[in-house]
Scaffold this motif. Structure first.
Motif, PDB file in Angstrom:
ATOM      1  N   ARG A  10      -1.195   8.895   2.679  1.00 57.50           N
ATOM      2  CA  ARG A  10      -1.983   8.262   3.732  1.00 57.50           C
ATOM      3  C   ARG A  10      -1.179   7.089   4.281  1.00 57.50           C
ATOM      4  NH1 ARG A  10      -8.116   5.824   3.460  1.00 57.50           N
ATOM      5  NH2 ARG A  10      -8.215   5.306   5.664  1.00 57.50           N
ATOM      6  N   VAL A  12      -0.164   3.766   6.555  1.00 57.23           N
ATOM      7  CA  VAL A  12      -0.735   2.499   6.998  1.00 57.23           C
ATOM      8  C   VAL A  12      -1.339   2.777   8.378  1.00 57.23           C
ATOM      9  CG1 VAL A  12      -0.079   0.191   7.772  1.00 57.23           C
ATOM     10  CG2 VAL A  12       0.917   1.137   5.691  1.00 57.23           C
ATOM     11  N   PRO A  13      -2.527   2.233   8.692  1.00 54.52           N
ATOM     12  CA  PRO A  13      -3.141   2.501   9.988  1.00 54.52           C
ATOM     13  C   PRO A  13      -2.156   2.319  11.155  1.00 54.52           C
ATOM     14  CG  PRO A  13      -4.665   1.286   8.618  1.00 54.52           C
ATOM     15  CD  PRO A  13      -3.350   1.330   7.872  1.00 54.52           C
ATOM     16  N   LYS A  15       0.464   4.190  11.664  1.00 52.97           N
ATOM     17  CA  LYS A  15       1.792   4.713  11.347  1.00 52.97           C
ATOM     18  C   LYS A  15       1.764   6.185  10.966  1.00 52.97           C
ATOM     19  CE  LYS A  15       4.255   0.528  10.191  1.00 52.97           C
ATOM     20  NZ  LYS A  15       5.299  -0.011   9.305  1.00 52.97           N
ATOM     21  N   GLN A  42      -7.369   9.713   9.697  1.00 49.61           N
ATOM     22  CA  GLN A  42      -7.029   8.576   8.832  1.00 49.61           C
ATOM     23  C   GLN A  42      -5.546   8.573   8.480  1.00 49.61           C
ATOM     24  OE1 GLN A  42      -9.916   8.987   5.612  1.00 49.61           O
ATOM     25  NE2 GLN A  42     -11.275   7.549   6.664  1.00 49.61           N
ATOM     26  N   ASP A  43      -4.715   9.105   9.389  1.00 49.64           N
ATOM     27  CA  ASP A  43      -3.264   9.079   9.241  1.00 49.64           C
ATOM     28  C   ASP A  43      -2.791   9.705   7.929  1.00 49.64           C
ATOM     29  OD1 ASP A  43      -2.704   7.892  11.737  1.00 49.64           O
ATOM     30  OD2 ASP A  43      -3.220   5.927  10.943  1.00 49.64           O
ATOM     31  N   ARG A  44      -3.395  10.844   7.557  1.00 55.96           N
ATOM     32  CA  ARG A  44      -3.001  11.563   6.344  1.00 55.96           C
ATOM     33  C   ARG A  44      -1.997  12.664   6.702  1.00 55.96           C
ATOM     34  NH1 ARG A  44      -6.568  10.393   2.133  1.00 55.96           N
ATOM     35  NH2 ARG A  44      -8.478   9.402   2.852  1.00 55.96           N
ATOM     36  N   ASP A  68       6.023   0.273   2.871  1.00 57.39           N
ATOM     37  CA  ASP A  68       5.414  -0.279   4.086  1.00 57.39           C
ATOM     38  C   ASP A  68       4.889   0.801   5.020  1.00 57.39           C
ATOM     39  OD1 ASP A  68       7.925   0.670   4.840  1.00 57.39           O
ATOM     40  OD2 ASP A  68       8.310  -1.002   6.212  1.00 57.39           O
ATOM     41  N   VAL A  70       2.994   3.603   3.670  1.00 57.68           N
ATOM     42  CA  VAL A  70       1.809   4.228   3.073  1.00 57.68           C
ATOM     43  C   VAL A  70       0.865   3.187   2.474  1.00 57.68           C
ATOM     44  CG1 VAL A  70       2.907   6.455   2.618  1.00 57.68           C
ATOM     45  CG2 VAL A  70       3.054   4.649   0.910  1.00 57.68           C
ATOM     46  N   THR A  71      -0.408   3.582   2.358  1.00 59.85           N
ATOM     47  CA  THR A  71      -1.419   2.668   1.824  1.00 59.85           C
ATOM     48  C   THR A  71      -1.584   2.770   0.314  1.00 59.85           C
ATOM     49  OG1 THR A  71      -3.179   4.283   2.174  1.00 59.85           O
ATOM     50  CG2 THR A  71      -2.748   2.731   3.976  1.00 59.85           C
ATOM     51  N   ARG A  72      -1.034   3.833  -0.276  1.00 59.97           N
ATOM     52  CA  ARG A  72      -1.179   4.064  -1.715  1.00 59.97           C
ATOM     53  C   ARG A  72      -0.091   5.026  -2.155  1.00 59.97           C
ATOM     54  NH1 ARG A  72      -2.516   9.147  -1.347  1.00 59.97           N
ATOM     55  NH2 ARG A  72      -4.129   9.900   0.024  1.00 59.97           N
TER      56      ARG A  72
END
Length: 87
Positions: A10, A12-13, A15, A42-44, A68, A70-72
């Motif tokens: 996922r 970063v919003p 990206k 959700q940018d997946r 920087d 990805v969110t996780r």
């Protein structure tokens, strides 16, 4: 036996496009039978590779993207095909 490796990240919003391009540019040292890249809200980004191998075989996988982007951490799953895929 056919083994499918799934790689899901996922972004970063905002990206999602950058993560998608990054995933598509990632080469593997050996070519799988098939490779698909998909995207979702959700940018997946999801990459599935299919291999003619035993379930526990040592298979190449996509790496982790830069932190920087990805969110996780990336989620990874391994599956084996069962039955006739066309029924």
């Amino acid at each position: 036996m056919t083994v499918a490796l799934m790689w899901e990240a996922r972004a970063v919003p905002g990206k999602g496009g950058e993560l998608l391009a990054w995933a598509q540019a990632q080469g593997l040292p050996v070519s799988p039978l098939r490779r698909e890249t998909l995207r979702a809200p959700q940018d997946r980004v999801l990459v599935i590779t299919w291999w003619d191998a035993e379930y526990a075989a040592d298979l190449p996988e996509l790496p982790e993207p830069a932190g920087d982007l990805v969110t996780r951490p990336v989620h990874r799953w391994r599956f084996e095909a069962v039955g006739d895929p066309y029924v």
